[in-house]
Write an enzyme that holds these catalytic residues in place. Sequence first.
Site, mmCIF file in Angstrom:
data_model
loop_
_atom_site.group_PDB
_atom_site.id
_atom_site.type_symbol
_atom_site.label_atom_id
_atom_site.label_comp_id
_atom_site.label_asym_id
_atom_site.label_seq_id
_atom_site.Cartn_x
_atom_site.Cartn_y
_atom_site.Cartn_z
ATOM 1 N N GLU A 203 0.822 -1.210 0.000
ATOM 2 C CA GLU A 203 0.000 0.000 0.000
ATOM 3 C C GLU A 203 0.860 1.265 0.000
ATOM 4 O O GLU A 203 0.721 2.139 0.859
ATOM 5 C CB GLU A 203 -0.965 -0.031 1.190
ATOM 6 C CG GLU A 203 -1.972 -1.167 1.046
ATOM 7 C CD GLU A 203 -2.954 -1.261 2.195
ATOM 8 O OE1 GLU A 203 -2.633 -0.755 3.288
ATOM 9 O OE2 GLU A 203 -4.036 -1.841 2.016
ATOM 10 N N GLU A 291 -4.248 -10.492 0.362
ATOM 11 C CA GLU A 291 -5.208 -10.426 1.456
ATOM 12 C C GLU A 291 -6.563 -10.754 0.832
ATOM 13 O O GLU A 291 -6.900 -10.220 -0.215
ATOM 14 C CB GLU A 291 -5.247 -9.033 2.096
ATOM 15 C CG GLU A 291 -3.938 -8.587 2.723
ATOM 16 C CD GLU A 291 -3.989 -7.164 3.260
ATOM 17 O OE1 GLU A 291 -5.104 -6.673 3.558
ATOM 18 O OE2 GLU A 291 -2.918 -6.539 3.376
#
Length: 495
Positions: A203, A291
């Site tokens: 991220e 994820e």
Amino acid sequence: AWGHSGATLRVDVRTASEAPVSIELVERGLAVTPGIEVAVPDARPWSAEDPQLYTLRVSTPQEVVHVRIGFRSIAIVDGVFTVNGAPVQLRGVNRHEHHPDFGRAVPRETLELDLLLMKRANVNAIRTAHYPPHSDLLDLADALGFWVIDECDLETHGFGDVGWRENPTDDEAWEAALRDRAARMVERDKNHPSIIMWSLGNEAGTGRNLAVMAAEIRGRDATRPLHYEGDQACRDVDVWSRMYAPHDQVEAIGQGLEPPLGDDPWVTLRPDDDAEALHERRGRMPFVLCEYVHAMGTGPGGMTEYQELFDRYPRLMGGFVWEWLEHGIHRPLPDGGTGTFYGGDFGEPVHDGNFVIDGLVAADRTPRAQLADLAAVFTPVVLDVDAEAGVLRLRSRLDHTDTSRYQLSWRVASADSSVDADGLDDDGVTQGRSGVFAHRPVPPRGTAEIPLPPPLLAHVRTPGLVVTVEASESDSAVPGMAGLVVSRAQVVTVA
């Protein structure tokens, strides 16, 4: 490395002096000349299912170092991720470094407890979210057998709130620092066979420094593919990664039917991008969900449906549950004892509330109820009792080993919990309450139909009984695993 002709070993040495270096593969008494590849006779390959390690002794007049190594090779073949020539499926978890009393300083015994709990829950893979872990964890992963994505310490998540303006990932002033982080990760961890991918970070948006980091890593280690979920155009990576893609999108990707890059809402194209060429390149990549389900509260949900997709489509590598561990902090309670505290409990005005209480195990490693569900979904062998056909159907999810490590057993009980099955007097029942299956080992990703033994066949056709069939570890070098049930199937006969 591991190939069709067996194991080969090459050791490259860099020294700060002219002192002589001697190298020996201890188990074979094999002397190794630096920079020269040598065949290693009768060596076994390393895999997460059979973590065979060897000892390399590196000596100078001043120092002797022992390094544990394994032989394995990684390749992407027709969009499928393979290790030692076999496709690999990752049934994994994201793991942070956290201890409720010591913070980021996690004792080795706690690291080992983490991995043993994972083994008992049929977890075979770890993403080191979101930084390289303590090296002891990687030593344990090598020895116990886990596939590992080692992730570089790069996250600039907060810049997303300002449109990624002046994001370090795209700032030339940060190039040297990010290159250094990537280099240090690779140089520290490159000899761990458990690591099968490098990740550029998490991220952190996109930008010029991703290409710089990728080049730095490939220049130091070209044997492992690169991962980074933020690179949805897949300019700088070798594996396509997503977070929390819904089932229908994952199935489309498994079928190779994902939308073109120009139509993909997750992709931001640059003016100089060749969208068609990038789409074609991405289409040749394996797909992983770094994820994909959230363990907070009563989660994770939807796991069975994801696992069915992973089993069905070879392109899908599997995924990593968010997350393994809750980040609570222990504090004494006013009336004695210890409580677990988290966001807002310390008087801080800005916090995430209970959003760090989202793990499969609590901060003190007490398993949450959902860990049992995950273990059932992640089972390495799928069992199904067909009473009408009189067979046990077995499907192996193992990638490198057969099922000889498992014992198949059965037992019977009354469907009415208030009645002991031993009290039943039907002749077909009293002949036996439990037993084992004699079966031939099933090869990796193979299937078999095993006839039900006559006493068991009588039970599954007798009304009012619950028949349970289990696969358990018959023998294991991993502490506490012998006798562990890894898969279970039940038949409830209607009275």
